[in-house]
Write a protein that holds these residues in place. Structure first.
Motif, PDB file in Angstrom:
ATOM      1  N   UNK A   1       0.446  -1.237  -0.003  1.00 37.87           N
ATOM      2  CA  UNK A   1      -0.349  -0.010  -0.400  1.00 37.87           C
ATOM      3  C   UNK A   1       0.520   1.190  -0.255  1.00 37.87           C
ATOM      4  N   UNK A   2       2.049   0.976   0.272  1.00 38.31           N
ATOM      5  CA  UNK A   2       3.364   2.302   0.262  1.00 38.31           C
ATOM      6  C   UNK A   2       3.680   2.146  -1.259  1.00 38.31           C
ATOM      7  N   UNK A   3       3.702   1.519  -2.081  1.00 39.64           N
ATOM      8  CA  UNK A   3       4.070   1.215  -3.473  1.00 39.64           C
ATOM      9  C   UNK A   3       5.363   0.900  -3.509  1.00 39.64           C
ATOM     10  N   UNK A   4       5.939   0.386  -2.238  1.00 37.20           N
ATOM     11  CA  UNK A   4       7.303  -0.292  -2.569  1.00 37.20           C
ATOM     12  C   UNK A   4       6.997  -1.742  -3.127  1.00 37.20           C
ATOM     13  N   UNK A   5       7.571  -2.230  -4.351  1.00 40.01           N
ATOM     14  CA  UNK A   5       7.761  -3.709  -4.871  1.00 40.01           C
ATOM     15  C   UNK A   5       8.269  -4.582  -3.669  1.00 40.01           C
ATOM     16  N   UNK A   6       7.454  -6.026  -2.743  1.00 45.22           N
ATOM     17  CA  UNK A   6       7.352  -6.111  -1.991  1.00 45.22           C
ATOM     18  C   UNK A   6       7.850  -8.111  -2.421  1.00 45.22           C
ATOM     19  N   UNK A   7       7.766  -8.543  -3.761  1.00 41.32           N
ATOM     20  CA  UNK A   7       7.935  -9.716  -4.537  1.00 41.32           C
ATOM     21  C   UNK A   7       8.160  -9.545  -5.581  1.00 41.32           C
ATOM     22  N   UNK A   8       9.492  -9.895  -6.316  1.00 45.32           N
ATOM     23  CA  UNK A   8       9.582  -9.471  -8.043  1.00 45.32           C
ATOM     24  C   UNK A   8      11.182  -8.843  -8.022  1.00 45.32           C
ATOM     25  N   UNK A   9      11.793  -8.809  -8.951  1.00 44.60           N
ATOM     26  CA  UNK A   9      12.718  -7.926  -8.926  1.00 44.60           C
ATOM     27  C   UNK A   9      12.896  -6.954 -10.053  1.00 44.60           C
ATOM     28  N   UNK A  10      11.233  -6.180 -10.763  1.00 47.75           N
ATOM     29  CA  UNK A  10      11.717  -5.258 -11.468  1.00 47.75           C
ATOM     30  C   UNK A  10      10.839  -4.003 -11.216  1.00 47.75           C
ATOM     31  N   UNK A  11      11.003  -2.988 -11.108  1.00 49.01           N
ATOM     32  CA  UNK A  11      10.301  -1.638 -10.987  1.00 49.01           C
ATOM     33  C   UNK A  11       8.874  -1.706 -10.839  1.00 49.01           C
ATOM     34  N   UNK A  12       8.054  -0.629 -10.434  1.00 48.43           N
ATOM     35  CA  UNK A  12       6.736  -1.061 -11.000  1.00 48.43           C
ATOM     36  C   UNK A  12       6.690   0.712 -11.224  1.00 48.43           C
ATOM     37  N   UNK A  13       5.289   0.727 -11.986  1.00 53.23           N
ATOM     38  CA  UNK A  13       4.910   2.421 -12.559  1.00 53.23           C
ATOM     39  C   UNK A  13       4.258   2.748 -11.815  1.00 53.23           C
ATOM     40  N   UNK A  14       4.633   4.320 -11.410  1.00 52.75           N
ATOM     41  CA  UNK A  14       3.887   5.032 -10.312  1.00 52.75           C
ATOM     42  C   UNK A  14       2.679   5.006 -11.053  1.00 52.75           C
ATOM     43  N   UNK A  15       1.432   4.951 -12.159  1.00 54.25           N
ATOM     44  CA  UNK A  15       0.971   5.051 -12.227  1.00 54.25           C
ATOM     45  C   UNK A  15       0.129   4.502 -12.275  1.00 54.25           C
ATOM     46  N   UNK A  16       0.310   3.272 -12.041  1.00 48.89           N
ATOM     47  CA  UNK A  16      -0.387   1.890 -12.140  1.00 48.89           C
ATOM     48  C   UNK A  16      -0.665   1.884 -10.535  1.00 48.89           C
ATOM     49  N   UNK A  17       0.393   2.571  -9.998  1.00 54.08           N
ATOM     50  CA  UNK A  17       0.203   1.983  -8.238  1.00 54.08           C
ATOM     51  C   UNK A  17      -0.669   3.497  -7.960  1.00 54.08           C
ATOM     52  N   UNK A  18      -0.582   5.017  -8.294  1.00 56.28           N
ATOM     53  CA  UNK A  18      -1.010   6.322  -8.159  1.00 56.28           C
ATOM     54  C   UNK A  18      -2.832   5.833  -8.120  1.00 56.28           C
ATOM     55  N   UNK A  19      -2.823   4.820  -9.079  1.00 51.67           N
ATOM     56  CA  UNK A  19      -4.138   4.952  -9.609  1.00 51.67           C
ATOM     57  C   UNK A  19      -4.864   3.663  -9.151  1.00 51.67           C
ATOM     58  N   UNK A  20      -4.115   1.802  -9.259  1.00 54.37           N
ATOM     59  CA  UNK A  20      -5.036   1.038  -9.265  1.00 54.37           C
ATOM     60  C   UNK A  20      -5.047   1.035  -7.369  1.00 54.37           C
ATOM     61  N   UNK A  21      -3.917   1.294  -6.977  1.00 50.39           N
ATOM     62  CA  UNK A  21      -4.208   1.651  -5.208  1.00 50.39           C
ATOM     63  C   UNK A  21      -4.878   2.137  -4.796  1.00 50.39           C
ATOM     64  N   UNK A  22      -5.578   3.251  -5.402  1.00 55.09           N
ATOM     65  CA  UNK A  22      -6.839   3.559  -4.520  1.00 55.09           C
ATOM     66  C   UNK A  22      -8.090   2.742  -5.179  1.00 55.09           C
ATOM     67  N   UNK A  23      -8.246   2.657  -6.179  1.00 53.66           N
ATOM     68  CA  UNK A  23      -9.369   1.985  -6.948  1.00 53.66           C
ATOM     69  C   UNK A  23      -9.383   0.416  -5.611  1.00 53.66           C
ATOM     70  N   UNK A  24      -8.260  -0.079  -5.900  1.00 50.09           N
ATOM     71  CA  UNK A  24      -8.896  -1.549  -4.564  1.00 50.09           C
ATOM     72  C   UNK A  24      -9.109  -0.746  -3.404  1.00 50.09           C
ATOM     73  N   UNK A  25      -8.729   0.183  -2.542  1.00 52.15           N
ATOM     74  CA  UNK A  25      -8.561   0.233  -1.907  1.00 52.15           C
ATOM     75  C   UNK A  25     -10.268   0.981  -1.688  1.00 52.15           C
ATOM     76  N   UNK A  26     -10.718   1.468  -2.104  1.00 49.86           N
ATOM     77  CA  UNK A  26     -12.121   1.764  -2.654  1.00 49.86           C
ATOM     78  C   UNK A  26     -12.965   0.942  -3.152  1.00 49.86           C
ATOM     79  N   UNK A  27     -12.973  -0.019  -3.369  1.00 47.89           N
ATOM     80  CA  UNK A  27     -13.903  -0.964  -3.919  1.00 47.89           C
ATOM     81  C   UNK A  27     -12.661  -2.285  -3.528  1.00 47.89           C
TER      82      UNK A  27
END
Length: 258
Positions: A84-110
């Motif tokens: 929920x902080x946008x940190x990669x906790x499993x895997x060896x690649x970076x996360x798309x910041x836009x993916x986190x900004x959008x999807x984290x809030x959709x998953x939180x709201x729904x």
């Protein structure tokens, strides 16, 4: 054409799981297959686009495709888990910041949403520039009748969670949202459902653009559009419609399961 409006004894049903690991693997396999299908349909656009799947054990975390890896080459082992902080906790690649900004809030709201899909597909982004909801022009488009939203406020690349919150609020309880001057986003109670809604919404955008270019299309009457929505727009039909696509892509590209 036979329309199946609900689960029936002789049709497949979404799987249930005894063990968390099995459910997690299932979601990751479906997520990877959806990404491969997005590549097949030409939904890729550079580093843009992402599909997320909520982790069944830690529901505030989600699995997502890595930043800058082409949809067509992603395997199950490439997926990353983001907290929920946008940190990669499993895997060896970076996360798309836009993916986190959008999807984290959709998953939180729904809490009901297991998966969300977004890409810069050609017809979706073309339609989004008009700042309009889809009309009920076809049976397929009725999946979204009174069940999609318009986010009518483009302010640049979504990099802040506050913008993701506004998108989630506008989405409300609907299955899809048109992001003006940006593209489409769909959600579902399964990865299968979210991916299918994106695929068929993109095609509905294409159909309406073609119809309006040719003339003045005739809309389905509201009472029949509502009926069609109940027949083709259910969670079950979203899941079921994805099954032949999953079987096809796994047969043709079995390496995605690695």
């Amino acid at each position: 054409m036979q329309v199946i409006s609900q689960e029936k004894p002789n049709t497949p049903k979404p799987p249930t799981f005894t063990f968390i690991e099995d459910e997690r693997q299932h979601r990751k396999q479906r997520l990877t297959a959806a990404l491969r299908l997005f590549a097949r349909y030409g939904f890729d656009e550079g580093i843009a686009g992402h599909i997320t799947a909520r982790d069944p054990e830690n529901p505030e975390h989600f699995w997502v495709n890595p930043l800058a890896m082409h949809f067509s080459s992603i395997k199950v082992s490439d997926l990353i888990l983001v907290n929920q902080q946008g940190e990669v906790i499993s895997g060896n690649y970076p996360v798309n910041q836009a993916a986190f900004a959008i999807h984290s809030q959709i998953h939180a709201a729904r809490p009901d949403v297991v998966a969300a899909a977004h890409a810069h597909s050609i017809y979706g982004k073309s339609w989004s520039s008009l700042g309009r909801l889809l009309d009920p022009l076809t049976q397929d488009a009725c999946s979204f009748y009174q069940d999609h939203s318009l986010f009518n406020d483009y302010t640049g690349v979504v990099l802040e969670v506050e913008e993701g919150q506004r998108i989630a609020q506008t989405l409300g309880s609907n299955k899809a949202i048109i992001l003006k001057n940006h593209g489409l986003l769909t959600v579902g109670h399964s990865v299968d459902e979210a991916a299918w809604w994106f695929i068929t919404m993109e095609r509905s955008c294409q159909a309406q653009l073609l119809a309006e270019a040719a003339g003045k299309p005739s809309q389905i009457k509201p009472e029949y559009a509502s009926l069609a929505h109940s027949q083709v727009g259910s969670h079950y039909l979203g899941w079921f419609s994805f099954q032949p696509l999953y079987e096809m892509i796994v047969r043709q590209e079995p390496d995605l399961l690695e």
